[in-house]
Design a protein around this motif. Structure first.
Motif, PDB file in Angstrom:
ATOM      1  N   UNK A   1      -5.697   0.589 -14.059  1.00 39.60           N
ATOM      2  CA  UNK A   1      -6.030  -0.560 -13.242  1.00 39.60           C
ATOM      3  C   UNK A   1      -5.053  -1.696 -13.557  1.00 39.60           C
ATOM      4  N   UNK A   2      -4.573  -2.372 -12.502  1.00 37.52           N
ATOM      5  CA  UNK A   2      -3.601  -3.442 -12.656  1.00 37.52           C
ATOM      6  C   UNK A   2      -4.302  -4.791 -12.687  1.00 37.52           C
ATOM      7  N   UNK A   3      -3.915  -5.598 -13.638  1.00 36.23           N
ATOM      8  CA  UNK A   3      -4.460  -6.935 -13.803  1.00 36.23           C
ATOM      9  C   UNK A   3      -3.708  -7.896 -12.881  1.00 36.23           C
ATOM     10  N   UNK A   4      -4.413  -8.809 -12.213  1.00 40.17           N
ATOM     11  CA  UNK A   4      -3.774  -9.738 -11.284  1.00 40.17           C
ATOM     12  C   UNK A   4      -2.775 -10.643 -12.001  1.00 40.17           C
ATOM     13  N   UNK A   5      -3.058 -10.998 -13.235  1.00 39.60           N
ATOM     14  CA  UNK A   5      -2.127 -11.831 -14.002  1.00 39.60           C
ATOM     15  C   UNK A   5      -0.814 -11.096 -14.237  1.00 39.60           C
ATOM     16  N   UNK A   6      -0.917  -9.802 -14.528  1.00 34.74           N
ATOM     17  CA  UNK A   6       0.287  -8.995 -14.720  1.00 34.74           C
ATOM     18  C   UNK A   6       1.075  -8.879 -13.420  1.00 34.74           C
ATOM     19  N   UNK A   7       0.367  -8.714 -12.310  1.00 31.08           N
ATOM     20  CA  UNK A   7       1.044  -8.655 -11.009  1.00 31.08           C
ATOM     21  C   UNK A   7       1.774  -9.951 -10.711  1.00 31.08           C
ATOM     22  N   UNK A   8       1.110 -11.063 -10.971  1.00 30.64           N
ATOM     23  CA  UNK A   8       1.725 -12.367 -10.716  1.00 30.64           C
ATOM     24  C   UNK A   8       3.000 -12.517 -11.540  1.00 30.64           C
ATOM     25  N   UNK A   9       2.943 -12.150 -12.803  1.00 31.70           N
ATOM     26  CA  UNK A   9       4.131 -12.232 -13.663  1.00 31.70           C
ATOM     27  C   UNK A   9       5.265 -11.380 -13.098  1.00 31.70           C
ATOM     28  N   UNK A  10       4.922 -10.198 -12.633  1.00 36.93           N
ATOM     29  CA  UNK A  10       5.911  -9.293 -12.051  1.00 36.93           C
ATOM     30  C   UNK A  10       6.500  -9.897 -10.773  1.00 36.93           C
ATOM     31  N   UNK A  11       5.635 -10.406  -9.895  1.00 35.87           N
ATOM     32  CA  UNK A  11       6.086 -10.972  -8.626  1.00 35.87           C
ATOM     33  C   UNK A  11       6.946 -12.211  -8.830  1.00 35.87           C
ATOM     34  N   UNK A  12       6.629 -13.013  -9.859  1.00 31.92           N
ATOM     35  CA  UNK A  12       7.396 -14.236 -10.099  1.00 31.92           C
ATOM     36  C   UNK A  12       8.829 -13.955 -10.547  1.00 31.92           C
ATOM     37  N   UNK A  13       9.118 -12.715 -10.887  1.00 32.68           N
ATOM     38  CA  UNK A  13      10.495 -12.332 -11.220  1.00 32.68           C
ATOM     39  C   UNK A  13      11.358 -12.242  -9.964  1.00 32.68           C
ATOM     40  N   UNK A  14      10.731 -12.102  -8.806  1.00 34.28           N
ATOM     41  CA  UNK A  14      11.429 -12.046  -7.520  1.00 34.28           C
ATOM     42  C   UNK A  14      11.729 -13.484  -7.080  1.00 34.28           C
ATOM     43  N   UNK A  15      13.021 -13.851  -6.941  1.00 35.33           N
ATOM     44  CA  UNK A  15      13.382 -15.232  -6.588  1.00 35.33           C
ATOM     45  C   UNK A  15      12.748 -15.731  -5.282  1.00 35.33           C
ATOM     46  N   UNK A  16      12.638 -14.861  -4.277  1.00 35.17           N
ATOM     47  CA  UNK A  16      12.015 -15.275  -3.008  1.00 35.17           C
ATOM     48  C   UNK A  16      10.536 -15.579  -3.192  1.00 35.17           C
ATOM     49  N   UNK A  17       9.842 -14.698  -3.908  1.00 26.75           N
ATOM     50  CA  UNK A  17       8.418 -14.916  -4.163  1.00 26.75           C
ATOM     51  C   UNK A  17       8.223 -16.182  -4.986  1.00 26.75           C
ATOM     52  N   UNK A  18       9.036 -16.351  -6.014  1.00 20.81           N
ATOM     53  CA  UNK A  18       8.916 -17.515  -6.891  1.00 20.81           C
ATOM     54  C   UNK A  18       9.121 -18.806  -6.103  1.00 20.81           C
ATOM     55  N   UNK A  19      10.112 -18.844  -5.229  1.00 21.95           N
ATOM     56  CA  UNK A  19      10.379 -20.038  -4.422  1.00 21.95           C
ATOM     57  C   UNK A  19       9.198 -20.340  -3.499  1.00 21.95           C
ATOM     58  N   UNK A  20       8.671 -19.313  -2.851  1.00 24.71           N
ATOM     59  CA  UNK A  20       7.528 -19.500  -1.948  1.00 24.71           C
ATOM     60  C   UNK A  20       6.299 -19.958  -2.736  1.00 24.71           C
ATOM     61  N   UNK A  21       6.092 -19.383  -3.905  1.00 28.64           N
ATOM     62  CA  UNK A  21       4.953 -19.757  -4.753  1.00 28.64           C
ATOM     63  C   UNK A  21       5.065 -21.215  -5.178  1.00 28.64           C
ATOM     64  N   UNK A  22       6.258 -21.622  -5.591  1.00 27.84           N
ATOM     65  CA  UNK A  22       6.466 -23.005  -6.022  1.00 27.84           C
ATOM     66  C   UNK A  22       6.331 -23.981  -4.858  1.00 27.84           C
ATOM     67  N   UNK A  23       6.724 -23.555  -3.657  1.00 26.62           N
ATOM     68  CA  UNK A  23       6.574 -24.396  -2.473  1.00 26.62           C
ATOM     69  C   UNK A  23       5.109 -24.664  -2.152  1.00 26.62           C
ATOM     70  N   UNK A  24       4.246 -23.767  -2.569  1.00 31.18           N
ATOM     71  CA  UNK A  24       2.815 -23.902  -2.280  1.00 31.18           C
ATOM     72  C   UNK A  24       2.025 -24.470  -3.462  1.00 31.18           C
ATOM     73  N   UNK A  25       2.708 -24.941  -4.487  1.00 31.50           N
ATOM     74  CA  UNK A  25       2.031 -25.415  -5.694  1.00 31.50           C
ATOM     75  C   UNK A  25       1.015 -26.517  -5.394  1.00 31.50           C
TER      76      UNK A  25
END
Length: 90
Positions: free
Chosen positions: A1-25
């Motif tokens: 089973x995958x933990x959502x926190x682990x997924x978020x950490x993984x996704x934040x390594x993607x520059x596009x995802x990180x930029x979109x996430x930060x834009x929605x802070x």
């Protein structure tokens, strides 16, 4: 089973995802504040909506960050949760 926190950490390594996430802070911060106020008041989304004379779907949209919320609506949230709205520029 995958933990959502682990997924978020993984996704934040993607520059596009990180930029979109930060834009929605700001949206995430507002959503978190509404969730915290509701939870502290011991209310469900439906109960909060009832106190605001609104639909539960409005509360859900605010809490998901998907609603461009007005100050008037935030004042209704504050009144319904027994809190005070404070807006500041830093």
């Amino acid at each position: 089973m995958t933990n959502i926190t682990d997924l978020k950490k993984q996704w934040l390594k993607d520059p596009e995802f990180k930029a979109a996430y930060e834009d929605m802070a700001d949206e995430f911060e507002l959503a978190s504040a509404v969730i915290e106020a509701r939870a502290s008041a011991g209310l469900t989304q439906e109960e909060l909506a009832d106190r605001m004379d609104a639909k539960q779907s409005l509360v859900a949209r605010i809490e998901s960050g998907g609603q461009n919320t007005t100050v008037k609506t935030l004042l209704r949230v504050a009144e319904a949760t027994g809190t005070h709205l404070k807006i500041s520029f830093e």
